[in-house]
Scaffold this active site. Structure first.
Site, PDB file in Angstrom:
ATOM      1  N   GLN A   2      95.406  75.474  52.602  1.00  0.00           N
ATOM      2  CA  GLN A   2      96.969  75.211  52.131  1.00  0.00           C
ATOM      3  C   GLN A   2      97.676  76.051  53.138  1.00  0.00           C
ATOM      4  OE1 GLN A   2      94.974  76.741  49.249  1.00  0.00           O
ATOM      5  NE2 GLN A   2      94.505  74.702  48.795  1.00  0.00           N
ATOM      6  N   ASP A  21      98.519  70.790  54.727  1.00  0.00           N
ATOM      7  CA  ASP A  21      98.282  69.624  55.345  1.00  0.00           C
ATOM      8  C   ASP A  21      98.710  69.397  56.604  1.00  0.00           C
ATOM      9  OD1 ASP A  21      97.690  68.520  52.954  1.00  0.00           O
ATOM     10  OD2 ASP A  21      99.783  68.531  52.251  1.00  0.00           O
ATOM     11  N   GLY A  54      92.296  69.654  50.810  1.00  0.00           N
ATOM     12  CA  GLY A  54      91.542  68.402  51.514  1.00  0.00           C
ATOM     13  C   GLY A  54      91.690  68.183  52.864  1.00  0.00           C
ATOM     14  N   HIS A  55      90.775  68.615  53.547  1.00  0.00           N
ATOM     15  CA  HIS A  55      90.814  68.632  54.978  1.00  0.00           C
ATOM     16  C   HIS A  55      90.238  67.013  55.363  1.00  0.00           C
ATOM     17  CE1 HIS A  55      92.005  72.712  54.984  1.00  0.00           C
ATOM     18  NE2 HIS A  55      90.885  73.209  54.686  1.00  0.00           N
ATOM     19  N   LYS A  66      94.543  71.152  59.572  1.00  0.00           N
ATOM     20  CA  LYS A  66      93.682  72.121  60.011  1.00  0.00           C
ATOM     21  C   LYS A  66      92.435  71.827  59.920  1.00  0.00           C
ATOM     22  CE  LYS A  66      95.145  74.312  56.087  1.00  0.00           C
ATOM     23  NZ  LYS A  66      95.895  73.352  55.750  1.00  0.00           N
TER      24      LYS A  66
HETATM   25  P1  GDP Z   1      94.556  69.771  56.660  1.00  0.00           P
HETATM   26  O1  GDP Z   1      94.872  69.925  55.102  1.00  0.00           O
HETATM   27  O2  GDP Z   1      95.632  70.755  57.095  1.00  0.00           O
HETATM   28  O3  GDP Z   1      93.260  69.808  57.092  1.00  0.00           O
HETATM   29  O4  GDP Z   1      95.530  68.450  56.960  1.00  0.00           O
HETATM   30  P2  GDP Z   1      95.043  66.871  56.186  1.00  0.00           P
HETATM   31  O5  GDP Z   1      93.697  66.748  56.457  1.00  0.00           O
HETATM   32  O6  GDP Z   1      95.713  66.797  54.913  1.00  0.00           O
HETATM   33  O7  GDP Z   1      96.289  66.026  57.051  1.00  0.00           O
HETATM   34  C1  GDP Z   1      95.914  65.916  58.217  1.00  0.00           C
HETATM   35  C2  GDP Z   1      95.886  64.259  58.450  1.00  0.00           C
HETATM   36  O8  GDP Z   1      96.466  64.282  59.744  1.00  0.00           O
HETATM   37  C3  GDP Z   1      94.605  63.749  58.883  1.00  0.00           C
HETATM   38  O9  GDP Z   1      94.284  62.466  58.041  1.00  0.00           O
HETATM   39  C4  GDP Z   1      93.955  63.692  60.033  1.00  0.00           C
HETATM   40  O10 GDP Z   1      93.253  62.821  60.654  1.00  0.00           O
HETATM   41  C5  GDP Z   1      95.541  63.544  60.713  1.00  0.00           C
HETATM   42  N1  GDP Z   1      95.723  64.302  62.074  1.00  0.00           N
HETATM   43  C6  GDP Z   1      95.302  65.452  62.454  1.00  0.00           C
HETATM   44  N2  GDP Z   1      95.895  65.718  63.414  1.00  0.00           N
HETATM   45  C7  GDP Z   1      96.432  64.556  63.738  1.00  0.00           C
HETATM   46  C8  GDP Z   1      97.231  64.029  64.970  1.00  0.00           C
HETATM   47  O11 GDP Z   1      97.209  64.892  66.199  1.00  0.00           O
HETATM   48  N3  GDP Z   1      97.935  62.917  64.993  1.00  0.00           N
HETATM   49  C9  GDP Z   1      97.484  62.249  63.871  1.00  0.00           C
HETATM   50  N4  GDP Z   1      98.459  61.073  63.942  1.00  0.00           N
HETATM   51  N5  GDP Z   1      97.013  62.385  62.798  1.00  0.00           N
HETATM   52  C10 GDP Z   1      96.350  63.551  62.808  1.00  0.00           C
END
Ligand code: GDP
Length: 429
Positions: free
Chosen positions: A227, A17, A44-45, A20
């Site tokens: 992950q 989370d 879940g991206h 990525k």
């Molecule tokens: P992943 O599994 O690593 O892709 O992460 P997730 O998608 O689960 O969580 C990332 C969340 O943080 C998503 O809702 C993104 O839109 C949000 N996000 C990503 N980068 C940023 C950021 O720089 N600032 C903010 N406020 N939200 C972000």
């Protein structure tokens, strides 16, 4: 990014989370192929494009850039039904997919019985792992046990049905032992999944040769991890981990290219730490702070909606991630979430239960619940960063915070993300 054949791995450096999806989406602009190398629909991206939000579970986040080829490597466990649900939803939302998505013939099939087993095992377990219940663990168990089914098996119905029948019988016995019932729904779900076999075969490919040929032809490739490092089967907080190797070396194994084909490894870290599911989180916030940052950062799981536990940036884990993954750069996300905090703490080492100081991430996961992080305080910047696009325009305390993260982690900061939108990114250097 250079213009000639170049292969970059994007890897999570905490408990997943990290954002990525957003970083892959930003970097996908400059590449030709994006490939997933491990995990399944437990990832879940979340990607924001304009006003639209897309949550991608199996299809690589690069799919939102027209024309990019998106591959699922042999290292993934593929839930056929969910894969096509996601595929069809993208089509419905107007994403052009013709000839763009490919699945390795060597990828393992995750079938409905794996999900039943996953839930039954977690319900019966004395030590809960906090799985997403998506069948990932049982599917990887079948892979390692050499009983799994692969995409290529879909091409031989006779062999497929024999192996499915044997697997189903075995799983029924296990479910019975676990005291879990089997509903009629399983039969229908299996039929539906296997009924999609032809469709899946029509997009099957051999990801190793495809990526290698592309690199030899001067194309640029992103290998997208799911992950994070602390959830890696070997290098994470075992047993509170996922069932695959999430770290960068797995990008080669999980797509079928050689490790020497990888040119760069970008580690994604949040400017603080979060964890969903069970298991220790050494730099956890106090309950009030936890609630506060969870709200500021909308820290709820994209796959399960579960609230994430939050904590200060943990450089012990970041150093571990930098070494295990051989990071060539860091992408720091969600810096904006910290905009209002007056003071920030960074964990620099752990005081172990026996009083010794650990600067390396300890192997004994159970000891992590009772380590005492040693914190360094840094002043907050208390100014909005969401509109900043150049490093020099960040408040000086924000730059000092990033400098310290870089110094303690041992990997250079290459990107800073300051919001959910594609445009909210600061390239560094
Ligand atoms: P992943 O599994 O690593 O892709 O992460 P997730 O998608 O689960 O969580 C990332 C969340 O943080 C998503 O809702 C993104 O839109 C949000 N996000 C990503 N980068 C940023 C950021 O720089 N600032 C903010 N406020 N939200 C972000």
């Amino acid at each position: 990014m250079p213009t000639q054949g170049f292969c970059t791995v994007i890897v999570g450096c905490q408990w997943g989370d990290e954002g990525k999806g957003k970083i892959v989406d930003v970097l996908a602009e400059g590449v030709d192929i994006v490939a997933r190398y491990q995990g399944g629909a437990n990832a879940g991206h979340t990607v924001h494009v304009g006003e639209d939000e897309f949550i991608l579970h199996q299809i690589p986040s690069g799919v939102l850039h027209p024309g990019r080829r998106c591959l699922l490597g042999n290292g993934v466990v593929l839930d056929i039904r969910q894969f096509f649900e996601e595929y069809d939803e993208l089509l419905e939302r107007g994403v052009e997919l013709e000839g763009r998505v490919g699945v390795s013939r060597r990828a393992q099939l995750l079938l409905p019985y794996h999900k039943l087993l996953d839930k039954a095992v977690e319900n019966a377990a004395a030590t809960k792992i906090g799985t997403t219940g998506r069948g990932i663990g049982p599917a990887y168990e079948d892979k390692a046990g050499r009983r799994g089914l692969r995409v290529a098996d879909l091409g031989n119905p006779e062999r497929l049905h024999k192996r499915v029948a044997a697997a189903q019988e075995r799983i029924m016995r296990r479910l019975e032992q676990l005291g879990a019932g089997v509903t009629d729904e399983l039969e229908a779900a299996m039929e539906e999944a296997l009924g999609l076999g032809e469709r899946l075969l029509s997009i099957a490919t051999d990801t190793g040769p495809e990526i290698t040929d592309a690199l030899n032809a001067g194309k640029r490739v992103l290998l997208e991890g799911a992950q994070g490092t602390a959830l890696d089967l070997d290098h994470g907080t075992y047993p509170f981990v996922t069932s695959s190797n999430t770290t960068a070396a797995s990008a080669a194994t999980g797509t079928g290219i050689g490790p020497t084909s990888i040119d760069a490894v970008v580690g994604v870290v949040k400017a603080y730490t979060t964890r969903v599911g069970e298991g220790p989180l050494p730099s956890a916030f106090s309950p009030e702070m936890d609630e506060h940052v969870r709200t500021l950062g909308s820290e709820f799981g994209a796959t399960t909606g579960r609230p994430r536990r939050c904590g200060w940036f943990d450089s012990v884990l970041a150093r571990h991630a930098a070494r295990v993954n051989g990071l060539t750069g860091l992408a720091v996300t969600k810096l904006d979430v910290l905009d209002t905090l007056p003071t920030l703490e960074v964990a620099t080492a752990y005081r172990m239960p026996d009083g010794s100081i650990a600067e390396n991430f300890p192997a004994d996961t159970w000891s992590l619940s009772s380590v005492e992080p040693i914190y360094e305080s840094l002043p907050g910047w208390q100014a909005p960063t969401g509109e900043v696009r150049k490093l020099e325009d960040l408040p000086s305390n924000a730059r000092a915070y990033l400098d310290r993260i870089e110094e303690l982690s041992g990997a250079p900061v290459r990107w800073v993300s300051v919001g959910t939108k594609r445009s909210q990114i600061i390239p560094v250097g």
